[in-house]
Design a protein around this motif. Structure first.
Motif, PDB file in Angstrom:
ATOM      1  N   THR A   1     103.612  47.658  19.308  1.00  0.00           N
ATOM      2  CA  THR A   1     102.513  48.711  18.637  1.00  0.00           C
ATOM      3  C   THR A   1     103.140  49.627  17.649  1.00  0.00           C
ATOM      4  O   THR A   1     104.532  50.072  17.759  1.00  0.00           O
ATOM      5  CB  THR A   1     101.786  49.764  19.733  1.00  0.00           C
ATOM      6  OG1 THR A   1     102.340  50.607  20.259  1.00  0.00           O
ATOM      7  CG2 THR A   1     101.224  48.846  20.534  1.00  0.00           C
TER       8      THR A   1
ATOM      9  N   CYS B   1      98.820  44.378  11.667  1.00  0.00           N
ATOM     10  CA  CYS B   1      97.566  44.441  11.634  1.00  0.00           C
ATOM     11  C   CYS B   1      96.823  45.831  11.741  1.00  0.00           C
ATOM     12  O   CYS B   1      97.136  46.590  12.429  1.00  0.00           O
ATOM     13  CB  CYS B   1      96.926  43.614  12.856  1.00  0.00           C
ATOM     14  SG  CYS B   1      95.316  43.361  13.120  1.00  0.00           S
TER      15      CYS B   1
ATOM     16  N   LYS C   1      93.168  46.169  10.741  1.00  0.00           N
ATOM     17  CA  LYS C   1      91.990  46.024  11.169  1.00  0.00           C
ATOM     18  C   LYS C   1      91.752  44.727  11.549  1.00  0.00           C
ATOM     19  O   LYS C   1      92.145  43.773  10.740  1.00  0.00           O
ATOM     20  CB  LYS C   1      91.017  46.658  10.139  1.00  0.00           C
ATOM     21  CG  LYS C   1      89.484  46.889  10.765  1.00  0.00           C
ATOM     22  CD  LYS C   1      88.620  47.419   9.802  1.00  0.00           C
ATOM     23  CE  LYS C   1      89.142  47.903   8.278  1.00  0.00           C
ATOM     24  NZ  LYS C   1      87.885  48.376   7.420  1.00  0.00           N
TER      25      LYS C   1
ATOM     26  N   ASN D   1      91.339  41.396  14.281  1.00  0.00           N
ATOM     27  CA  ASN D   1      92.442  40.754  15.396  1.00  0.00           C
ATOM     28  C   ASN D   1      92.985  39.410  14.634  1.00  0.00           C
ATOM     29  O   ASN D   1      92.070  38.543  14.127  1.00  0.00           O
ATOM     30  CB  ASN D   1      91.587  40.151  16.610  1.00  0.00           C
ATOM     31  CG  ASN D   1      90.757  41.216  17.158  1.00  0.00           C
ATOM     32  OD1 ASN D   1      89.776  41.733  16.739  1.00  0.00           O
ATOM     33  ND2 ASN D   1      91.300  41.725  18.293  1.00  0.00           N
ATOM     34  N   GLU D   2      94.362  39.412  14.602  1.00  0.00           N
ATOM     35  CA  GLU D   2      95.084  38.244  13.687  1.00  0.00           C
ATOM     36  C   GLU D   2      95.721  37.657  14.705  1.00  0.00           C
ATOM     37  O   GLU D   2      96.499  38.128  15.352  1.00  0.00           O
ATOM     38  CB  GLU D   2      95.877  38.850  12.683  1.00  0.00           C
ATOM     39  CG  GLU D   2      96.716  37.939  11.998  1.00  0.00           C
ATOM     40  CD  GLU D   2      97.462  38.335  11.012  1.00  0.00           C
ATOM     41  OE1 GLU D   2      97.953  37.600   9.996  1.00  0.00           O
ATOM     42  OE2 GLU D   2      97.796  39.551  10.757  1.00  0.00           O
ATOM     43  N   THR D   3      95.492  36.451  14.930  1.00  0.00           N
ATOM     44  CA  THR D   3      96.389  35.227  15.614  1.00  0.00           C
ATOM     45  C   THR D   3      97.300  34.699  14.842  1.00  0.00           C
ATOM     46  O   THR D   3      97.346  34.321  13.562  1.00  0.00           O
ATOM     47  CB  THR D   3      95.317  34.248  16.366  1.00  0.00           C
ATOM     48  OG1 THR D   3      94.428  35.102  17.332  1.00  0.00           O
ATOM     49  CG2 THR D   3      96.078  33.256  17.288  1.00  0.00           C
TER      50      THR D   3
ATOM     51  N   THR E   1      97.946  37.234  19.562  1.00  0.00           N
ATOM     52  CA  THR E   1      97.025  37.738  18.731  1.00  0.00           C
ATOM     53  C   THR E   1      97.610  39.247  18.776  1.00  0.00           C
ATOM     54  O   THR E   1      97.787  40.023  19.491  1.00  0.00           O
ATOM     55  CB  THR E   1      95.642  37.792  19.212  1.00  0.00           C
ATOM     56  OG1 THR E   1      95.231  36.362  19.403  1.00  0.00           O
ATOM     57  CG2 THR E   1      94.615  38.569  18.463  1.00  0.00           C
TER      58      THR E   1
ATOM     59  N   ASN F   1      96.207  43.062  17.559  1.00  0.00           N
ATOM     60  CA  ASN F   1      94.986  43.852  17.240  1.00  0.00           C
ATOM     61  C   ASN F   1      95.356  44.931  16.340  1.00  0.00           C
ATOM     62  O   ASN F   1      96.643  45.267  16.011  1.00  0.00           O
ATOM     63  CB  ASN F   1      94.400  44.626  18.606  1.00  0.00           C
ATOM     64  CG  ASN F   1      94.022  43.327  19.577  1.00  0.00           C
ATOM     65  OD1 ASN F   1      93.283  42.575  19.352  1.00  0.00           O
ATOM     66  ND2 ASN F   1      94.818  43.651  20.772  1.00  0.00           N
TER      67      ASN F   1
ATOM     68  N   GLU G   1      98.955  47.006  15.722  1.00  0.00           N
ATOM     69  CA  GLU G   1     100.282  46.407  16.401  1.00  0.00           C
ATOM     70  C   GLU G   1     100.968  45.543  15.172  1.00  0.00           C
ATOM     71  O   GLU G   1     100.253  45.263  14.185  1.00  0.00           O
ATOM     72  CB  GLU G   1      99.542  45.361  17.486  1.00  0.00           C
ATOM     73  CG  GLU G   1      98.817  46.127  18.679  1.00  0.00           C
ATOM     74  CD  GLU G   1      98.271  45.236  19.539  1.00  0.00           C
ATOM     75  OE1 GLU G   1      98.357  45.566  20.814  1.00  0.00           O
ATOM     76  OE2 GLU G   1      98.073  43.836  19.243  1.00  0.00           O
TER      77      GLU G   1
ATOM     78  N   GLY H   1      92.003  33.583  12.700  1.00  0.00           N
ATOM     79  CA  GLY H   1      90.785  34.530  13.068  1.00  0.00           C
ATOM     80  C   GLY H   1      89.693  34.130  12.514  1.00  0.00           C
ATOM     81  O   GLY H   1      89.329  33.275  11.484  1.00  0.00           O
TER      82      GLY H   1
ATOM     83  N   ILE I   1      90.173  40.400   8.375  1.00  0.00           N
ATOM     84  CA  ILE I   1      91.594  40.915   8.852  1.00  0.00           C
ATOM     85  C   ILE I   1      92.073  41.775   7.595  1.00  0.00           C
ATOM     86  O   ILE I   1      92.116  41.140   6.660  1.00  0.00           O
ATOM     87  CB  ILE I   1      92.547  39.596   9.176  1.00  0.00           C
ATOM     88  CG1 ILE I   1      91.872  38.908  10.361  1.00  0.00           C
ATOM     89  CG2 ILE I   1      93.843  40.312   9.529  1.00  0.00           C
ATOM     90  CD1 ILE I   1      92.816  37.571  10.766  1.00  0.00           C
TER      91      ILE I   1
ATOM     92  N   LYS J   1      95.584  43.584   6.755  1.00  0.00           N
ATOM     93  CA  LYS J   1      96.913  43.654   7.124  1.00  0.00           C
ATOM     94  C   LYS J   1      97.885  44.161   6.182  1.00  0.00           C
ATOM     95  O   LYS J   1      97.551  44.101   4.823  1.00  0.00           O
ATOM     96  CB  LYS J   1      97.406  42.084   7.467  1.00  0.00           C
ATOM     97  CG  LYS J   1      97.640  41.156   6.502  1.00  0.00           C
ATOM     98  CD  LYS J   1      97.841  39.763   7.051  1.00  0.00           C
ATOM     99  CE  LYS J   1      99.199  39.832   7.816  1.00  0.00           C
ATOM    100  NZ  LYS J   1      99.637  38.415   8.060  1.00  0.00           N
TER     101      LYS J   1
END
Length: 149
Positions: free
Chosen positions: A5, A76, A78, A80-82, A116, A118, A121, A136, A140, A142
């Motif tokens: 984080t 990331c 905003k 959720n990025e996988t 993933t 959030n 992070e 996702g 996203i 980033k």
């Protein structure tokens, strides 16, 4: 690869001489308000901000990539990025030639794992980390900080 984080970013300042200014930059900008675009941060550091709808794993893994001359700090902001990931040493099927202008090399291999991130992070990809980002279903936002190796 490092995953953590932003609150713990100071733990990694000694890993590379440019990590301190990179994370200082991250603290100095309003991540929620920053506009999409490319930003010159300082010598050896640039950032790219993008807001997009995520893609399928298959779409992302078609551009399974790594870099020779840059380390990516991917944050990331905003959503959720996988990501897909595999060690470069374990990749066997290179896709095309290395592009020195874009500092990118692609592989046909499958990721050995997915994870993933959030909001708030980050992941640090070193040249030995082959990665497939932006997986996702929703929007996203980033930032990628390119750190000269």
């Amino acid at each position: 690869m490092i995953i953590d984080t932003l609150a713990n970013a100071d733990k990694y300042l000694s890993v590379h001489p440019l990590f301190a200014p990179a994370f200082e930059y991250l603290k100095s900008v309003d991540l929620e308000a920053i506009e999409d675009g490319k930003y010159e941060v300082s010598e050896g550091l640039k950032s790219i901000v993008a807001t997009k709808i995520g893609m399928t794993a298959q779409e992302s893994e078609a551009k399974f990539e790594c870099h020779n001359n840059n380390i990516d700090i991917q944050v990331c902001i905003k959503g959720n990025e996988t990501f897909g990931w595999k060690s470069r040493n374990d990749c066997k099927s290179q896709k095309g030639e290395y592009n020195p202008e874009k500092d990118v090399l692609f592989f046909n291999d499958e990721p050995s794992m997915h994870f993933t991130l959030n909001g708030g992070e980050f992941v640090i990809f070193f040249p030995e980390d082959v990665h497939a980002p932006m997986i996702g279903e929703d929007e996203i936002k980033k930032m990628v900080i390119k750190v000269k190796k």
